[in-house]
Design a protein around this motif. Structure first.
Motif, short mmCIF file in Angstrom:
data_model
loop_
_atom_site.label_atom_id
_atom_site.label_comp_id
_atom_site.label_asym_id
_atom_site.label_seq_id
_atom_site.Cartn_x
_atom_site.Cartn_y
_atom_site.Cartn_z
N ALA B 87 68.23 14.27 -10.53
CA ALA B 87 68.33 15.15 -11.70
C ALA B 87 69.63 14.89 -12.44
CB ALA B 87 68.22 16.61 -11.26
N TYR B 88 70.74 14.83 -11.68
CA TYR B 88 72.03 14.62 -12.34
C TYR B 88 72.16 13.21 -12.89
CZ TYR B 88 74.03 19.15 -11.44
OH TYR B 88 74.30 20.49 -11.48
N ALA B 89 71.47 12.24 -12.28
CA ALA B 89 71.50 10.88 -12.82
C ALA B 89 70.89 10.86 -14.22
CB ALA B 89 70.76 9.92 -11.89
N VAL B 90 69.75 11.55 -14.39
CA VAL B 90 69.11 11.60 -15.70
C VAL B 90 70.05 12.26 -16.72
CG1 VAL B 90 67.18 12.54 -17.01
CG2 VAL B 90 66.80 11.61 -14.73
N LEU B 91 70.71 13.33 -16.27
CA LEU B 91 71.64 14.04 -17.17
C LEU B 91 72.79 13.14 -17.59
CD1 LEU B 91 72.12 16.93 -18.32
CD2 LEU B 91 73.64 17.30 -16.40
N GLN B 92 73.38 12.45 -16.61
CA GLN B 92 74.51 11.56 -16.90
C GLN B 92 74.07 10.41 -17.80
OE1 GLN B 92 78.11 11.68 -15.66
NE2 GLN B 92 77.83 10.54 -17.55
N LEU B 93 72.91 9.82 -17.49
CA LEU B 93 72.40 8.70 -18.29
C LEU B 93 72.12 9.15 -19.72
CD1 LEU B 93 70.02 7.05 -15.68
CD2 LEU B 93 72.04 6.00 -16.68
N SER B 94 71.61 10.38 -19.85
CA SER B 94 71.31 10.87 -21.20
C SER B 94 72.61 11.09 -21.99
CB SER B 94 70.48 12.15 -21.11
OG SER B 94 71.10 13.20 -21.79
N ASP B 95 73.69 11.48 -21.27
CA ASP B 95 75.00 11.57 -21.93
C ASP B 95 75.45 10.20 -22.43
OD1 ASP B 95 75.09 14.21 -21.50
OD2 ASP B 95 76.63 14.18 -19.93
N TRP B 96 75.03 9.17 -21.72
CA TRP B 96 75.40 7.81 -22.12
C TRP B 96 74.39 7.22 -23.11
CZ3 TRP B 96 76.50 6.23 -16.37
CH2 TRP B 96 77.77 6.72 -16.02
N GLY B 97 73.43 8.03 -23.55
CA GLY B 97 72.53 7.58 -24.60
C GLY B 97 71.20 7.01 -24.11
N VAL B 98 70.90 7.19 -22.82
CA VAL B 98 69.62 6.69 -22.31
C VAL B 98 68.55 7.76 -22.50
CG1 VAL B 98 68.36 5.85 -20.29
CG2 VAL B 98 70.76 5.28 -20.58
N GLN B 99 67.40 7.36 -23.04
CA GLN B 99 66.30 8.31 -23.23
C GLN B 99 65.94 8.94 -21.87
OE1 GLN B 99 63.03 9.17 -22.98
NE2 GLN B 99 63.17 10.47 -24.81
N PRO B 100 65.86 10.29 -21.78
CA PRO B 100 65.66 10.93 -20.48
C PRO B 100 64.40 10.48 -19.73
CG PRO B 100 66.37 12.54 -22.07
CD PRO B 100 66.15 11.27 -22.83
N TYR B 101 63.29 10.20 -20.47
CA TYR B 101 62.08 9.78 -19.75
C TYR B 101 62.28 8.42 -19.09
CZ TYR B 101 59.75 13.69 -21.90
OH TYR B 101 59.40 14.96 -22.26
N LEU B 102 63.02 7.55 -19.77
CA LEU B 102 63.39 6.29 -19.16
C LEU B 102 64.35 6.56 -18.00
CD1 LEU B 102 63.22 3.20 -19.37
CD2 LEU B 102 65.21 3.28 -20.88
N GLY B 103 65.21 7.56 -18.21
CA GLY B 103 66.17 7.94 -17.17
C GLY B 103 65.51 8.33 -15.88
N VAL B 104 64.32 8.97 -15.97
CA VAL B 104 63.60 9.38 -14.76
C VAL B 104 63.31 8.16 -13.89
CG1 VAL B 104 61.42 10.30 -13.90
CG2 VAL B 104 62.58 11.42 -15.80
N LEU B 105 62.93 7.05 -14.53
CA LEU B 105 62.65 5.84 -13.75
C LEU B 105 63.96 5.21 -13.25
CD1 LEU B 105 59.76 4.31 -15.86
CD2 LEU B 105 59.64 5.76 -13.83
N LEU B 106 64.99 5.25 -14.11
CA LEU B 106 66.28 4.69 -13.68
C LEU B 106 66.90 5.49 -12.54
CD1 LEU B 106 67.91 3.70 -17.10
CD2 LEU B 106 66.91 2.20 -15.36
N ALA B 107 66.58 6.80 -12.51
CA ALA B 107 67.12 7.66 -11.44
C ALA B 107 66.74 7.10 -10.08
CB ALA B 107 66.60 9.08 -11.60
N ALA B 108 65.55 6.48 -10.02
CA ALA B 108 65.12 5.87 -8.75
C ALA B 108 66.10 4.77 -8.35
CB ALA B 108 63.71 5.31 -8.90
N ALA B 109 66.49 3.94 -9.33
CA ALA B 109 67.42 2.85 -9.03
C ALA B 109 68.78 3.41 -8.62
CB ALA B 109 67.55 1.96 -10.25
N VAL B 110 69.24 4.43 -9.35
CA VAL B 110 70.54 5.03 -9.02
C VAL B 110 70.54 5.55 -7.59
CG1 VAL B 110 72.11 6.93 -9.59
CG2 VAL B 110 71.03 5.62 -11.42
#
Lengths: 288, 349
Positions: B87-110
């Protein structure tokens, strides 16, 4: 002087942690299982003592004297009815069953007593302290808890090493099959070990409830502290558990002296450091 | 040697298959269910899809916990670490300009990256101690997040980068992401278990010592499962954020998540992929039926889990399969012996 105070308070707090932990240590030592509802049974004892004190007008100490044997009986029954069965099912079963129990106890307490924080009222003793200097004073209650912890641990050590039942418990722990051959009834012995664990955790819960407020949700944190004390000290060693409790208490109060927000984190970090660099614990069981 | 060669030659002639006619139909059926679920936002109210997002999130988490416990024998009470971190990875990534839905998939990598060093520490503990150890680690992550003021510290924060989207569209997108995560989680587990590693895991589950003596790298197999489980729970945590739009450390890192995962897996059946699906349905039904009775549903589910763990260790799906041989995901090998080709003998995985 503030630092000396933090150290003294930390050691005394460690006594309480050791009291919480010794039941966990015994059950693991004898049956190689962890009761994930350990902390919740402490909270249950605290609530029962609260109700007994409320209903009878007895002081919290006497309420504790009534509650402890009740919890010991609960422990024996729980072992015979549920845990003994789960031991036969597989390595996961006990963990899952006790975790389920933990959630059940928390929510039953929540439904019965609501989420309000409560405290056991011990009158003047709560604030009475031994004043050593301006900044260093030792609360009588903390001192009593620490002494109780040491007495319980010494008593358990003597019980395990000197009495017939204690020897059989250790035998059952080392080799259940061989112990059974020479006449040890392992199911009864496991029941006794669990009831001892429950009596000590009830004592710990009541002592905790006298010094700070409690609510149905605090059980898991108690379990984690107890667990950390056991692992820091070394698995299956009662002296280790006392040392582990004191190390944990010290880490928390000394770090809290720097920054109160660090209190919990420091305890966990010490635990992880022990795990990383000395996984056998500070005082491993077999080396003594 | 000669006898061994002869036996091998003979064994080579016996066809061993996983799929059969019935499994082909269940594959089609599962595909249909996914298609229907994917079409749902066009025909159903958002109240329905909202509830289904919760369901799919729990299904993902339970599948991951089930993989961990059922195939690697690792009982974790600390998977909420990755729910929270996801959850916090998506939040942090969105602060860095990553679209949150994409962030959900990136959260797995994080979460996979974080889980690697974590596993080095957690794997020092075995069995029961692993369970509580992972719990402590989850607490450490929570306390570290609380110290990060940019992420809202101890009071939590909202995700604002999705507020530009139309409400209905956002709900539908969230639903599709949740569905995609759940399908990927189940499919990923299925493919993982069918692979060479899956065979290693099954042997470890059945007899760790024997597996080790046969050359299976047990630690590596368990570590891979731990990482996959972290990745899945991370994405589920991401779904939690995009569906609720705010995050609080105490709820994101709550041990409640592990409780849900454990209850679902135990009731459905540990060690069966289908178990997580069945368990999630039961869990959800109980939650809906007792929605107005406070926390009684948790007491009931806890009791079911205790009873299940001790008296019904195979769970609902395990019992069903023992009676009917049913399986949705063909993981079992079947030996079609030349003599009795009409009645294939199912071989336990």
């Amino acid at each position: 002087m503030a630092w000396v105070n933090a150290v003294v308070q930390g050691i005394l707090l460690g006594g309480l942690y050791a009291l919480f932990a010794c039941g966990l240590s015994i059950v693991f030592g004898v049956m190689r299982i962890v009761n994930l509802a350990h902390g919740d049974f402490a909270v249950l004892a605290a609530f029962l003592a609260y109700s007994v004190a409320d209903a009878t007008g007895l002081g919290p100490f006497w309420a504790g004297v009534i509650v402890i044997p009740v919890l010991a009986a609960v422990g024996y029954l729980l072992q015979r009815v549920l845990l003994q069965r789960s031991l036969g099912v597989g390595p996961l079963a006990t963990l899952l069953a006790t975790f389920g129990l933990s959630v059940i106890i928390q929510n039953v307490l929540l439904q019965t007593y609501s989420a309000d924080a409560r405290a056991l009222d011990i009158g003047r003793l709560a604030s009475a302290s031994l004043r050593i200097s301006g900044q260093l004073s030792i609360s009588y209650l903390a001192l009593i808890t620490f002494v109780l912890a040491v007495v319980v641990l010494v008593g358990l050590q003597l019980y395990l090493s000197r009495t017939r039942t204690g020897r059989m418990l250790r035998a059952s722990s080392d080799d259940p099959e061989a112990a059974r051959l020479v006449g040890a009834d392992s199911r009864h012995l496991y029941g006794i070990a669990t009831s001892i664990a429950f009596a000590t955790v009830a004592l710990a819960g009541v002592m905790f409830a006298m010094r700070s407020s409690f609510d149905p949700s605090i059980g898991p944190t108690r379990l984690i502290f107890a667990f950390e004390a056991v692992v820091i000290g070394g698995l299956g060693s009662l002296w280790g558990t006392l040392v582990g409790g004191m190390v944990l208490g010290l880490a928390q109060t000394v770090a809290g002296q720097f920054d109160p927000a660090l209190t919990l984190l420091a305890g966990h970090v010490i635990f992880l450091a022990v795990l990383a660099f000395r996984p056998q614990g500070l005082i491993p069981a077999r080396s003594t | 040697m000669a006898i061994g060669d002869a036996l091998l030659a003979r064994a080579r002639d016996i066809p061993v298959r996983r799929a059969g006619r019935s499994t082909r139909w269940t594959t089609v059926g599962l595909g249909l269910v996914v298609v229907v679920l994917a079409y749902l936002p066009y025909v159903a109210y958002t109240t329905v899809t909202d509830r289904l997002v919760d369901f799919l999130m729990l299904l993902t988490m339970a599948t991951m916990w089930n993989l961990l416990a059922g195939y690697a024998g690792l009982v974790s009470v600390g998977q909420q670490a990755y729910v929270g971190l996801g959850a916090y990875a998506v939040l942090q990534l969105s602060d860095w300009g990553v679209q949150p839905y994409l962030g959900v998939l990136l959260a797995a990598a994080v979460c996979t990256v974080i889980a690697l060093p974590t596993s080095l520490l957690a794997f020092r503990l075995r069995g029961d101690y692993f369970a509580v150890g992972t719990w402590v680690i989850a607490e450490v992550y929570r306390l570290l997040i609380v110290r990060d003021g940019d992420l809202g510290g101890g009071s939590g924060r909202s995700l604002t980068t999705l507020s530009g989207l139309d409400h209905t569209l956002r709900e539908a997108l969230t639903y599709w992401v949740a569905l995609a995560v759940a399908v990927l989680a189940l499919l990923g587990c299925y493919l993982l278990l069918r692979s060479r590693l899956g065979l290693a895991l099954t042997s470890v589950r059945d007899n760790e010592t024997a597996a080790r003596s046969a050359g299976v790298d047990v630690r590596r197999a368990k570590r891979v499962v731990y990482l996959v489980s972290a990745a899945g729970c991370g994405s589920a945590g991401g779904v939690l954020l995009v569906s609720s739009l705010n995050v609080h450390p105490d709820t994101a890192f709550s041990v409640q998540w592990s409780a849900y995962m454990i209850f679902i897996a135990v009731i459905g059946g540990i060690g069966y992929l289908e178990g997580a699906i069945v368990g999630s349905i039961v869990f959800f039904a109980v939650q809906e039926i007792f929605a107005n009775y406070g926390s009684w549903y948790l007491i009931l589910l806890g009791a079911l889990a205790v009873i299940g763990a001790v008296w019904l260790p195979r769970g609902l799906w395990g019992e069903l399969r023992a009676r009917t041989g049913a399986q949705l995901f063909p993981l079992r090998y079947r030996v079609d012996t030349p003599v009795t080709a009409a009645t294939p003998v199912p071989v336990e995985r």
